[in-house]
Design a protein around this motif. Sequence first.
Motif, PDB file in Angstrom:
ATOM      1  N   UNK A   9      43.846  36.784  51.526  1.00 51.26           N
ATOM      2  CA  UNK A   9      42.623  36.585  50.753  1.00 51.26           C
ATOM      3  C   UNK A   9      42.906  36.742  49.258  1.00 51.26           C
ATOM      4  N   UNK A  10      43.672  37.761  48.881  1.00 55.56           N
ATOM      5  CA  UNK A  10      44.021  37.956  47.474  1.00 55.56           C
ATOM      6  C   UNK A  10      44.843  36.786  46.947  1.00 55.56           C
ATOM      7  N   UNK A  11      45.800  36.296  47.743  1.00 53.09           N
ATOM      8  CA  UNK A  11      46.648  35.179  47.304  1.00 53.09           C
ATOM      9  C   UNK A  11      45.822  33.912  47.081  1.00 53.09           C
ATOM     10  N   UNK A  12      44.865  33.656  47.957  1.00 54.46           N
ATOM     11  CA  UNK A  12      44.018  32.470  47.808  1.00 54.46           C
ATOM     12  C   UNK A  12      43.140  32.602  46.564  1.00 54.46           C
ATOM     13  N   UNK A  60      41.307  38.388  39.523  1.00 53.56           N
ATOM     14  CA  UNK A  60      41.391  38.206  40.969  1.00 53.56           C
ATOM     15  C   UNK A  60      41.208  39.522  41.709  1.00 53.56           C
ATOM     16  N   UNK A  61      41.717  40.608  41.147  1.00 49.14           N
ATOM     17  CA  UNK A  61      41.547  41.917  41.779  1.00 49.14           C
ATOM     18  C   UNK A  61      40.074  42.311  41.838  1.00 49.14           C
ATOM     19  N   UNK A  62      39.335  42.004  40.775  1.00 50.12           N
ATOM     20  CA  UNK A  62      37.900  42.315  40.767  1.00 50.12           C
ATOM     21  C   UNK A  62      37.161  41.450  41.792  1.00 50.12           C
ATOM     22  N   UNK A  63      37.451  40.147  41.787  1.00 51.90           N
ATOM     23  CA  UNK A  63      36.800  39.246  42.748  1.00 51.90           C
ATOM     24  C   UNK A  63      37.162  39.642  44.164  1.00 51.90           C
ATOM     25  N   UNK A  68      36.054  41.717  49.488  1.00 57.92           N
ATOM     26  CA  UNK A  68      36.494  42.648  50.530  1.00 57.92           C
ATOM     27  C   UNK A  68      35.393  43.634  50.875  1.00 57.92           C
ATOM     28  N   UNK A  69      34.642  44.091  49.877  1.00 55.52           N
ATOM     29  CA  UNK A  69      33.523  45.001  50.134  1.00 55.52           C
ATOM     30  C   UNK A  69      32.460  44.324  50.983  1.00 55.52           C
ATOM     31  N   UNK A  70      32.157  43.079  50.665  1.00 58.82           N
ATOM     32  CA  UNK A  70      31.163  42.341  51.451  1.00 58.82           C
ATOM     33  C   UNK A  70      31.642  42.158  52.887  1.00 58.82           C
TER      34      UNK A  70
END
Length: 97
Positions: A9-12, A60-63, A68-70
């Motif tokens: 997910x982070x990579x995308x 990207x870390x913030x997004x 991830x929280x959702x």
Amino acid sequence: MGVTSGLVLFAVIWAMTFLIALPIRVQTQGDLNDVVPGTHAGAPEHHHLRKKALWTTLISAVIWAIVATIILSEWISVDDIESWFRAGAWRDGGTDG
């Protein structure tokens, strides 16, 4: 969400954000009137890739944290998304199963 899912997910998200950031503040050879023979005038002269990669990683870390929280809190589940996009569900406002 497992570790592998989180990394994918982070990579995308990172790749999508980087593609958005690439054309920002690019100075081309044509802009600087210094076109090297054999190259296109739109070829970048100053691309600032290191800065863009750093900013892309931070954004990207913030997004990713928000997404991830959702996902982990199950505010929106896969069933919710499937019901939103089920054939005809958006036309008449209902889901008849």
